[in-house]
Enzyme design. Structure first.
Site, PDB file in Angstrom:
ATOM      1  N   GLU A  87      45.398  50.136  30.080  1.00 37.24           N
ATOM      2  CA  GLU A  87      45.722  48.796  30.588  1.00 37.24           C
ATOM      3  C   GLU A  87      47.211  48.490  30.451  1.00 37.24           C
ATOM      4  OE1 GLU A  87      43.194  45.538  30.131  1.00 37.24           O
ATOM      5  OE2 GLU A  87      41.354  46.709  30.339  1.00 37.24           O
ATOM      6  N   HIS A 144      43.917  43.773  32.237  1.00 40.48           N
ATOM      7  CA  HIS A 144      45.283  43.965  32.739  1.00 40.48           C
ATOM      8  C   HIS A 144      45.297  45.044  33.803  1.00 40.48           C
ATOM      9  CE1 HIS A 144      45.656  42.202  28.756  1.00 40.48           C
ATOM     10  NE2 HIS A 144      46.825  41.721  29.130  1.00 40.48           N
ATOM     11  N   LYS A 171      41.516  36.020  29.587  1.00 39.74           N
ATOM     12  CA  LYS A 171      42.874  36.360  30.010  1.00 39.74           C
ATOM     13  C   LYS A 171      42.852  37.445  31.077  1.00 39.74           C
ATOM     14  CE  LYS A 171      47.277  38.336  28.531  1.00 39.74           C
ATOM     15  NZ  LYS A 171      47.935  39.264  27.598  1.00 39.74           N
TER      16      LYS A 171
END
Length: 258
Positions: A87, A144, A171
């Site tokens: 990530e 991510h 997130k």
């Protein structure tokens, strides 16, 4: 409607987005200097990117360093993060070691928040989230993508999957190819907070193209933005003083238009 979460004296998910500063030192001494600089710069939240630390695999040394960072920061909440190579991070690590280190950080009582990358061996990650919460820390469930920005439907599904995994805060960071990608993550964040979750949400579009997403979180529902005091931990981060000035200017414009 977002239900704010209180961590020490910090409230996430309410009003002005909080500014988080990452620590990326490879030695304990370097990290302690970065922590002092972050405190002096007025960071709301500090993230230890432990994947940069030379002695991460030595649990006892890692915990000693974590405790000292905590002491330096005082009442500033501390987020412990191991960002994996998969990530965009700095560490190739087995899931077993990742889980063990995150649990050790949570059990120490010196990290208020633990970042957990939700995707990849999802059942183990769900169990990890639950175990961290039992130890008394909050979990930022993260995703991510340093290569692209998926379509809005996919982004929304990924946010929902992070939510379903049990994280306290959701997130997502993505890399844009065009401005429409920046708009997409901002729109999906707004939709997520308005329709699908009461948990605080953090999102950003990385790189220079996505810079507006780091400034305008108040407008589309992102509870935290990331800034630098030293080295950046992701593309597009602003120095903390510049970011705060821009955010305050936008906030004043928002207030004046009411």
């Amino acid at each position: 409607m977002t239900k704010p979460i209180q961590i020490r004296n910090l409230i996430l998910g309410n009003g002005f987005p909080k500014i988080c500063v990452p620590l990326t030192g490879i030695t304990a001494e370097g990290l302690f200097g970065e922590a002092e600089a972050a405190r002096e710069a007025g960071a709301d939240l500090v993230e230890w990117r432990a994947d940069f630390y030379d002695h991460l695999s030595e649990t006892a040394l890692m915990l000693e360093t974590l405790a000292k960072i905590n002491d330096i920061l005082g009442e500033i909440p501390l987020l412990f993060t191991i960002r994996t190579k998969a990530e965009g991070g700095n560490r190739e690590i087995s899931t077993e070691d990742y889980v063990s280190l995150c649990i050790a950080a949570a059990a120490s009582g010196k990290a208020d928040l633990i970042d957990v990358e939700v995707f990849g061996e999802e059942e183990k990650k769900k169990a990890l989230i639950c175990e961290i919460q039992k130890k008394g820390a909050k979990v930022i469930g993260s995703s991510h993508d340093f290569e692209k920005t998926d379509d809005k439907e996919t982004l929304l599904r990924r946010f929902q999957a992070i939510d379903a995994a049990g994280a306290d805060i959701l997130k997502m960071a993505v890399m844009p190819d065009e401005f429409e990608d920046v708009a997409a993550i901002m729109q999906v964040t707004s939709q997520m907070t308005a329709e699908y979750t009461e948990k605080p949400v953090i999102s950003m579009s990385m790189g220079s193209l996505g810079s507006i997403s780091r400034i305008a979180g108040e407008n589309f529902g992102s509870a935290v933005t990331f800034a630098t005091v030293g080295a950046a931990s992701a593309p597009g981060q602003f120095p903390i003083k510049e970011l705060r000035m821009m955010m305050e200017a936008l906030h004043a414009k928002n207030d004046s238009s009411l």
